[in-house]
Motif scaffolding. Sequence first.
Motif, short mmCIF file in Angstrom:
data_model
loop_
_atom_site.label_atom_id
_atom_site.label_comp_id
_atom_site.label_asym_id
_atom_site.label_seq_id
_atom_site.Cartn_x
_atom_site.Cartn_y
_atom_site.Cartn_z
N SER A 76 0.82 -1.46 0.18
CA SER A 76 0.27 -0.30 0.39
C SER A 76 1.11 1.44 -0.23
O SER A 76 0.52 2.11 0.51
CB SER A 76 -1.15 -0.27 1.55
OG SER A 76 -0.45 -0.39 2.24
N TRP A 77 2.22 1.60 -1.07
CA TRP A 77 3.03 2.86 -0.39
C TRP A 77 2.16 3.34 -1.39
O TRP A 77 1.69 3.36 -2.60
CB TRP A 77 4.10 2.04 -1.13
CG TRP A 77 5.31 1.49 -0.12
CD1 TRP A 77 5.39 0.09 -0.53
CD2 TRP A 77 5.92 1.74 1.04
NE1 TRP A 77 6.06 -0.27 0.97
CE2 TRP A 77 7.00 1.19 1.34
CE3 TRP A 77 6.29 3.05 1.53
CZ2 TRP A 77 7.15 0.65 2.99
CZ3 TRP A 77 6.75 3.41 2.73
CH2 TRP A 77 7.49 2.23 2.79
N SER A 78 1.90 4.76 -1.62
CA SER A 78 1.11 5.68 -2.01
C SER A 78 1.69 7.20 -1.11
O SER A 78 2.10 7.02 -0.48
CB SER A 78 0.16 5.57 -1.50
OG SER A 78 -0.58 5.67 -0.10
N CYS A 110 7.30 5.39 6.48
CA CYS A 110 7.63 6.08 5.66
C CYS A 110 9.02 6.40 5.14
O CYS A 110 10.35 5.53 5.34
CB CYS A 110 8.19 7.12 6.84
SG CYS A 110 6.93 7.31 7.06
N THR A 111 9.29 6.89 3.16
CA THR A 111 10.63 6.82 2.83
C THR A 111 11.47 8.19 2.66
O THR A 111 11.04 9.50 3.32
CB THR A 111 9.61 6.50 1.50
OG1 THR A 111 8.61 5.77 1.94
CG2 THR A 111 11.06 6.72 0.78
N LEU A 165 4.55 17.24 0.82
CA LEU A 165 5.32 16.51 1.07
C LEU A 165 6.37 16.09 -0.39
O LEU A 165 5.33 15.73 -1.39
CB LEU A 165 5.59 15.31 2.35
CG LEU A 165 6.18 15.54 3.07
CD1 LEU A 165 5.34 14.17 3.88
CD2 LEU A 165 8.09 15.67 2.79
N ALA A 166 7.17 16.03 -0.39
CA ALA A 166 7.09 16.14 -2.38
C ALA A 166 7.44 14.61 -3.03
O ALA A 166 7.76 13.40 -2.12
CB ALA A 166 8.80 16.05 -2.31
N GLY A 188 7.09 11.62 -0.24
CA GLY A 188 5.95 11.65 0.41
C GLY A 188 5.71 10.29 0.24
O GLY A 188 4.71 10.48 0.53
N LEU A 189 6.48 9.81 0.35
CA LEU A 189 5.93 7.98 0.13
C LEU A 189 6.09 7.50 1.65
O LEU A 189 7.08 7.38 2.47
CB LEU A 189 6.97 7.42 -0.70
CG LEU A 189 5.91 5.67 -1.01
CD1 LEU A 189 5.59 6.54 -2.24
CD2 LEU A 189 7.63 4.99 -1.53
#
Length: 315
Positions: A76-78, A110-111, A165-166, A188-189
């Motif tokens: 569900s990474w978005s 979070c990334t 967030l980018a 922002g991922l």
Amino acid sequence: MNVCVSTGLSAVSSHAGRQYHFFYEKVTFDEAQRYCREKYTDLATVDSMEVVTLLNSMGGYVDVLAWIGLYDDVDSWSWSLSDTSFYKPGETEFRRWESGAPQNTSWKRCTKISSATGYWTESECSTLLSAVCFDVSGLNVTYIYTQAMTWNEAQSYCRTNHKDLASVRNEAENQQIRDQVGTNYWIGLSRESWKWSDRSDSSFRHWSDNEPDTTMKTCAAANFYKSGKWADAGCGWELQFICYRQPVSMQVIKVRLQKSNSDVDLNDRAFLDELLVKMKKEMRDKGLDDNIQLSWKKQADGQVFHKEEEKRDEL
């Protein structure tokens, strides 16, 4: 799967009218989910201490663990910015993970981007890092860099003071960010980790201490040796399970169609089925509950649609 319905205990939760059913045959998470969706509403959503207390009062015959409807959605990474107009086809799926990432651990959702390599890694959202915000003007994207904060604080700051967030849509944007940063930065991922089977948005959690604890166990069960607190479990384990039924309301909606093609039979089964699919999609696009069931109500002659007589002006 052979589940004997007569073996299930049931009780009604007073807070929402839901009816919970325990089943003592041991099955996998997917088998339990399929059965609950076929026979009831879904696997149990536990969204308050009131429900926990109710289930504890019913769990006397449960062998330690029973499936509930919570699972870890590892795919569900978005992006924080969900506006589809910002992305061209395929750009929401752009990823620059380093080798072996993401590991999809429960606590790293979070990334961050590394200025040294330009690759991405997952991290605990509570880590203090600088962040990359961005502003958008037409086709131009401007990146802004913040002081150290958590991912959630960075998201709030970027949304308040900038666009968000980018999002990183391609290799060129990834390189542009890398060239301007001197350390690891939030982008922002993120991953919306644990979700309910019935798509409920409840944020209520009742984990046991130190749970969830591993990467490989991505389904949740209530532990009735620990007052109904939750533990993560391998989805292929065979456990007892809890379904729930939501009271169903029925509403009849009158549909009027205007025929533009005289060759179309409005009562043809294929046409009616196709129309139901389109109506369900429109309801889903408008944010209505995906569990709503649609069916045609036949009239006394067995037909769904009848031609309306044209009204004539009185002389």
